[in-house]
Write an enzyme that holds these catalytic residues in place. Sequence first.
Site, PDB file in Angstrom:
ATOM      1  N   HIS A   1      -7.582  -5.725   1.283  1.00 46.03           N
ATOM      2  CA  HIS A   1      -6.347  -4.930   1.229  1.00 46.03           C
ATOM      3  C   HIS A   1      -5.495  -5.301   2.441  1.00 46.03           C
ATOM      4  O   HIS A   1      -5.934  -5.152   3.577  1.00 46.03           O
ATOM      5  CB  HIS A   1      -6.730  -3.449   1.280  1.00 46.03           C
TER       6      HIS A   1
ATOM      7  N   GLU B   1      -9.404  -5.681  -2.340  1.00 39.21           N
ATOM      8  CA  GLU B   1      -8.818  -4.446  -1.828  1.00 39.21           C
ATOM      9  C   GLU B   1      -9.677  -3.796  -0.740  1.00 39.21           C
ATOM     10  O   GLU B   1      -9.949  -4.406   0.282  1.00 39.21           O
ATOM     11  CB  GLU B   1      -8.523  -3.480  -2.980  1.00 39.21           C
TER      12      GLU B   1
ATOM     13  N   SER C   1       0.844  -1.196   0.000  1.00 40.45           N
ATOM     14  CA  SER C   1       0.000   0.000   0.000  1.00 40.45           C
ATOM     15  C   SER C   1       0.877   1.243   0.000  1.00 40.45           C
ATOM     16  O   SER C   1       1.670   1.442  -0.907  1.00 40.45           O
ATOM     17  CB  SER C   1      -0.962  -0.041   1.187  1.00 40.45           C
TER      18      SER C   1
END
Length: 568
Positions: free
Chosen positions: A481, A384, A251
């Site tokens: 995510h 995600e 990320s």
Amino acid sequence: MIQRRALLQGAAALACGGAAAGVASGAPAAHGPAAPTDAQNSHSAAPLLARDGDAAAATRAGRVAGYIRNGIFTFKGIPYADSCAGPNRFMPPVKPKSWEGVRSSRQYGYVAPQGPRAGWANDEEAFMFAWDDGVQSEDCLRVNVWTPAIGDAKKRPVMVWLHGGGYTAGSGQELRSYDGENLARRGDLVVVSLNHRLNAFGYLDLSKFGDQYAASGNVGMLDIVAALEWVRDNIEAFGGDPQMVTLFGQSGGGGKVSTLMAMPQAKGLFHRAIVESGSILQGIPQEHARQLADAIVNELGLTAATIAQIQTLPHQQILTAADKVLRERRPKAVGGIPNFRRIAAQLGFGPVVDGKILPDHPFDPGAPAISADIPMIIGTTLNEFVTALNHPEFEAMSEADLQTRVRDLYGDKAASVIGTFRQRTPRAKPFDLWSRIAASGVRASAIQQAKLKAAQGRAPAYLYWFTWQTPILSGRPRAFHCAEIAFVFDNTDRCETMTGGGAEARALAARMCDAWIQFARTGNPNHAHLPRWPAFSAETIPTMIFDHPPRVDMNPDGAEQRSVADTG
């Protein structure tokens, strides 16, 4: 429908972690990756040794003492630069002060100042992630090291982990999945993690207020450069090879990896790069960064004449002012979904394209020439930010609600988009379709980064898609995510509140972790227990699907990507 910690909120939606007791993995693979059955299943006869002299190493600033757990030497909280408080605030990092004797380095150091974590208010999220938020201080520039041996003159590959949290939050300790013990043992390599300055303290561009602040918009990135210089100068004492350094991050950490590839000061400090759900291709234009700085300075009641006071204000006062300004200025995402291609502007803080420290956008319009010879792994997760974590009711989304949400994003194209996504998975529930549609932009950014890298014709890129669905909370988090991090670190048992633990997760972790290990050793992730993973080609878009079992598909979502390509 987006998890609370979405990138659009500018905070650490970008970190994941698990809970439960740590379980050690098998013996190191001195001649290649271990077989999948060797992972996370053996303990040393002496689980932990922390006596004087058991684990001591020399750094250029002084000697440090760590501990040995299941045969892995662990050192935590080693200073790689001096405190950032007072006169050092907003300034490039400076070398750490040396010390006499042996410094105890057995506990994580301070974490960078940052705002409160909203996720604690959600029981399901807090259960899964089990964050360790640490203690905040501006004396936060610390590294952590895990290594199979010290002083044996064996030059092992080094893997340097950059944490998520956008550029505003997070730390090298916040998630149990970040623990490097199992990865170091499995790969017979050295794992390093670190803290660096965040938010206003790392990325507030005050350059218009005087030459002394010329670097202020990028000191968070310069901290990472300083940590890599520490690795270059010290890692041989910890059994590592400074000429075989792999950067990997997820990320916001992946965005930092991408940015370092475009920074002249980072050139030569790392040799391979892995970007996990973090293909942030642009930096912050300096004009925008200076406008944000103006608003924060004004909120603090300062002027050009009184700007020096910003060095001595309590750090919480600066955090509060910055948070207020960001809430007022942050653009609203269409349909509530962050546009990953333009995510830098939505984050608020981030690396500033200042023409010097960061000469250009990292991967826009092309891949950076200075890192053309560095191979990459690039990938994302299937779902995600868009899951039913914290919200079981989302599973009951109706077809009409799906159409409304997609219409908000894609207008008259909505029916075509839904039909295209449904074609590959005709039995998917409306919420599953919505999740994949809403997450498709994150994968699009990863594909674009791989295309730009491959177009250089120098070092290869390898593209992956993590689609394994967690069984935790009846599977509602899906391939969320951060889901892949526990697998990359061989920590699926340690992170059982995210993975459920057990044989299936452990087997996939072995295959994925071994790919990362092989890449760190050779620049190629292929190994005997994985289908052949071709280097990326823009014509075929080969994608390693990390699921049970892993497989390679050529352009698996090509029609879906084309259906949404003209939006945003």
